[in-house]
Write a protein that holds these residues in place. Structure first.
Motif, PDB file in Angstrom:
ATOM      1  N   MET A   1      -9.305   5.052  -8.798  1.00  0.00           N
ATOM      2  CA  MET A   1      -8.751   5.700  -7.637  1.00  0.00           C
ATOM      3  C   MET A   1      -7.349   5.168  -7.424  1.00  0.00           C
ATOM      4  O   MET A   1      -7.104   3.984  -7.588  1.00  0.00           O
ATOM      5  CB  MET A   1      -9.700   5.425  -6.456  1.00  0.00           C
ATOM      6  N   THR A   2      -6.463   6.052  -7.054  1.00  0.00           N
ATOM      7  CA  THR A   2      -5.085   5.638  -6.799  1.00  0.00           C
ATOM      8  C   THR A   2      -4.956   5.130  -5.364  1.00  0.00           C
ATOM      9  O   THR A   2      -5.846   5.348  -4.528  1.00  0.00           O
ATOM     10  CB  THR A   2      -4.113   6.818  -6.985  1.00  0.00           C
ATOM     11  N   PHE A   3      -3.841   4.482  -5.087  1.00  0.00           N
ATOM     12  CA  PHE A   3      -3.623   3.965  -3.744  1.00  0.00           C
ATOM     13  C   PHE A   3      -3.488   5.111  -2.739  1.00  0.00           C
ATOM     14  O   PHE A   3      -3.972   5.013  -1.609  1.00  0.00           O
ATOM     15  CB  PHE A   3      -2.376   3.066  -3.703  1.00  0.00           C
ATOM     16  N   PHE A   6      -6.859   6.300  -1.901  1.00  0.00           N
ATOM     17  CA  PHE A   6      -7.483   5.318  -1.007  1.00  0.00           C
ATOM     18  C   PHE A   6      -6.983   5.517   0.425  1.00  0.00           C
ATOM     19  O   PHE A   6      -7.764   5.449   1.381  1.00  0.00           O
ATOM     20  CB  PHE A   6      -7.194   3.896  -1.498  1.00  0.00           C
ATOM     21  N   LYS A   7      -5.693   5.774   0.578  1.00  0.00           N
ATOM     22  CA  LYS A   7      -5.137   5.996   1.916  1.00  0.00           C
ATOM     23  C   LYS A   7      -5.786   7.217   2.580  1.00  0.00           C
ATOM     24  O   LYS A   7      -6.046   7.208   3.778  1.00  0.00           O
ATOM     25  CB  LYS A   7      -3.615   6.159   1.859  1.00  0.00           C
ATOM     26  N   GLU A   8      -6.068   8.248   1.794  1.00  0.00           N
ATOM     27  CA  GLU A   8      -6.747   9.429   2.332  1.00  0.00           C
ATOM     28  C   GLU A   8      -8.139   9.052   2.843  1.00  0.00           C
ATOM     29  O   GLU A   8      -8.572   9.523   3.904  1.00  0.00           O
ATOM     30  CB  GLU A   8      -6.863  10.514   1.263  1.00  0.00           C
ATOM     31  N   LEU A   9      -8.838   8.214   2.085  1.00  0.00           N
ATOM     32  CA  LEU A   9     -10.174   7.791   2.504  1.00  0.00           C
ATOM     33  C   LEU A   9     -10.110   6.961   3.786  1.00  0.00           C
ATOM     34  O   LEU A   9     -10.947   7.112   4.675  1.00  0.00           O
ATOM     35  CB  LEU A   9     -10.855   6.996   1.387  1.00  0.00           C
ATOM     36  N   TRP A  30     -10.492  -3.951   0.804  1.00  0.00           N
ATOM     37  CA  TRP A  30     -11.249  -2.745   0.468  1.00  0.00           C
ATOM     38  C   TRP A  30     -10.687  -2.107  -0.803  1.00  0.00           C
ATOM     39  O   TRP A  30     -11.451  -1.750  -1.686  1.00  0.00           O
ATOM     40  CB  TRP A  30     -11.167  -1.740   1.622  1.00  0.00           C
ATOM     41  N   PHE A  31      -9.372  -1.966  -0.862  1.00  0.00           N
ATOM     42  CA  PHE A  31      -8.772  -1.335  -2.042  1.00  0.00           C
ATOM     43  C   PHE A  31      -9.029  -2.158  -3.297  1.00  0.00           C
ATOM     44  O   PHE A  31      -9.320  -1.607  -4.358  1.00  0.00           O
ATOM     45  CB  PHE A  31      -7.273  -1.112  -1.844  1.00  0.00           C
ATOM     46  N   GLN A  32      -8.940  -3.466  -3.169  1.00  0.00           N
ATOM     47  CA  GLN A  32      -9.183  -4.344  -4.314  1.00  0.00           C
ATOM     48  C   GLN A  32     -10.578  -4.102  -4.896  1.00  0.00           C
ATOM     49  O   GLN A  32     -10.753  -4.085  -6.110  1.00  0.00           O
ATOM     50  CB  GLN A  32      -9.041  -5.798  -3.871  1.00  0.00           C
ATOM     51  N   HIS A  33     -11.563  -3.878  -4.038  1.00  0.00           N
ATOM     52  CA  HIS A  33     -12.933  -3.699  -4.507  1.00  0.00           C
ATOM     53  C   HIS A  33     -13.282  -2.249  -4.851  1.00  0.00           C
ATOM     54  O   HIS A  33     -14.197  -2.023  -5.639  1.00  0.00           O
ATOM     55  CB  HIS A  33     -13.918  -4.231  -3.466  1.00  0.00           C
ATOM     56  N   ASN A  36     -11.569   0.647  -8.618  1.00  0.00           N
ATOM     57  CA  ASN A  36     -12.161   1.043  -9.899  1.00  0.00           C
ATOM     58  C   ASN A  36     -13.230   2.119  -9.737  1.00  0.00           C
ATOM     59  O   ASN A  36     -13.792   2.584 -10.718  1.00  0.00           O
ATOM     60  CB  ASN A  36     -12.759  -0.166 -10.608  1.00  0.00           C
ATOM     61  N   CYS A  37     -13.517   2.495  -8.492  1.00  0.00           N
ATOM     62  CA  CYS A  37     -14.528   3.512  -8.230  1.00  0.00           C
ATOM     63  C   CYS A  37     -13.923   4.912  -8.348  1.00  0.00           C
ATOM     64  O   CYS A  37     -12.723   5.096  -8.225  1.00  0.00           O
ATOM     65  CB  CYS A  37     -15.109   3.335  -6.830  1.00  0.00           C
ATOM     66  N   ASP A  38     -14.800   5.874  -8.537  1.00  0.00           N
ATOM     67  CA  ASP A  38     -14.388   7.272  -8.581  1.00  0.00           C
ATOM     68  C   ASP A  38     -14.070   7.740  -7.168  1.00  0.00           C
ATOM     69  O   ASP A  38     -14.891   7.585  -6.250  1.00  0.00           O
ATOM     70  CB  ASP A  38     -15.511   8.120  -9.180  1.00  0.00           C
ATOM     71  N   TYR A  39     -12.892   8.300  -6.979  1.00  0.00           N
ATOM     72  CA  TYR A  39     -12.447   8.758  -5.661  1.00  0.00           C
ATOM     73  C   TYR A  39     -13.445   9.729  -5.034  1.00  0.00           C
ATOM     74  O   TYR A  39     -13.845   9.588  -3.885  1.00  0.00           O
ATOM     75  CB  TYR A  39     -11.061   9.409  -5.790  1.00  0.00           C
ATOM     76  N   HIS A  40     -13.868  10.719  -5.805  1.00  0.00           N
ATOM     77  CA  HIS A  40     -14.763  11.748  -5.262  1.00  0.00           C
ATOM     78  C   HIS A  40     -16.127  11.167  -4.904  1.00  0.00           C
ATOM     79  O   HIS A  40     -16.733  11.579  -3.915  1.00  0.00           O
ATOM     80  CB  HIS A  40     -14.896  12.910  -6.249  1.00  0.00           C
TER      81      HIS A  40
END
Length: 104
Positions: A1-3, A6-9, A30-33, A36-40
Motif C-alpha cells: 500500500m502506498t502512503f 494509507f492517508k485515504e484509509l 500504523w503505516f509501518q505495520h 505491506n498489506c493489500d490496500y483493498h
C-alpha cells in the motif's frame, strides 16, 4: 500500500470515528505495520469494522497477511503429465510382454 492510499484509509477512519483523532506518531506506527498489506483488503476490513463497532479499530483488526503465491496448480499439472506418461509406458510394456500362463 502506498502512503497516499494509507492517508485515504485514515480519512475514512477519522470520518467514522470523529471523537478519536490519530496523532502523527500513531499514524506512523500504523503505516509501518500496514504498508505491506493489500490496500483493498485493509479497506474492506475498515468498512466491515465501521458497521459493527463503535470503537476505532486496532492494527491487529486491520492487518491482512500478505498472500503468498503458491505453485500448487503448476505442481498438479506436472503430476498429471507424469502420471499420464507413466500409464502410457505401463500400457506399452504390457503389450510387449508375453501374457502370463494363467491368462493364455
Amino acid at each position: 500500500m502506498t502512503f497516499n492510499e494509507f492517508k485515504e484509509l485514515v480519512k475514512m477512519i477519522q470520518g467514522a470515528y470523529p471523537q478519536r483523532l490519530l496523532s502523527r506518531e500513531t499514524a506512523e506506527i500504523w503505516f509501518q505495520h500496514l504498508q505491506n498489506c493489500d490496500y483493498h483488503g485493509v479497506k474492506r476490513r475498515i468498512e466491515a469494522h465501521i458497521k459493527v463497532s463503535q470503537y476505532m479499530p486496532t492494527i491487529a483488526e486491520l492487518y491482512e497477511q500478505p498472500v503468498e503465491e503458491t505453485t500448487i496448480l503448476e505442481t498438479i499439472h506436472i503430476w498429471e503429465k507424469e502420471g499420464a506418461e507413466r500409464i502410457e509406458n505401463e500400457r506399452r510394456n504390457e503389450w510387449a510382454r508375453p501374457a502370463p500362463p494363467w491368462a493364455r
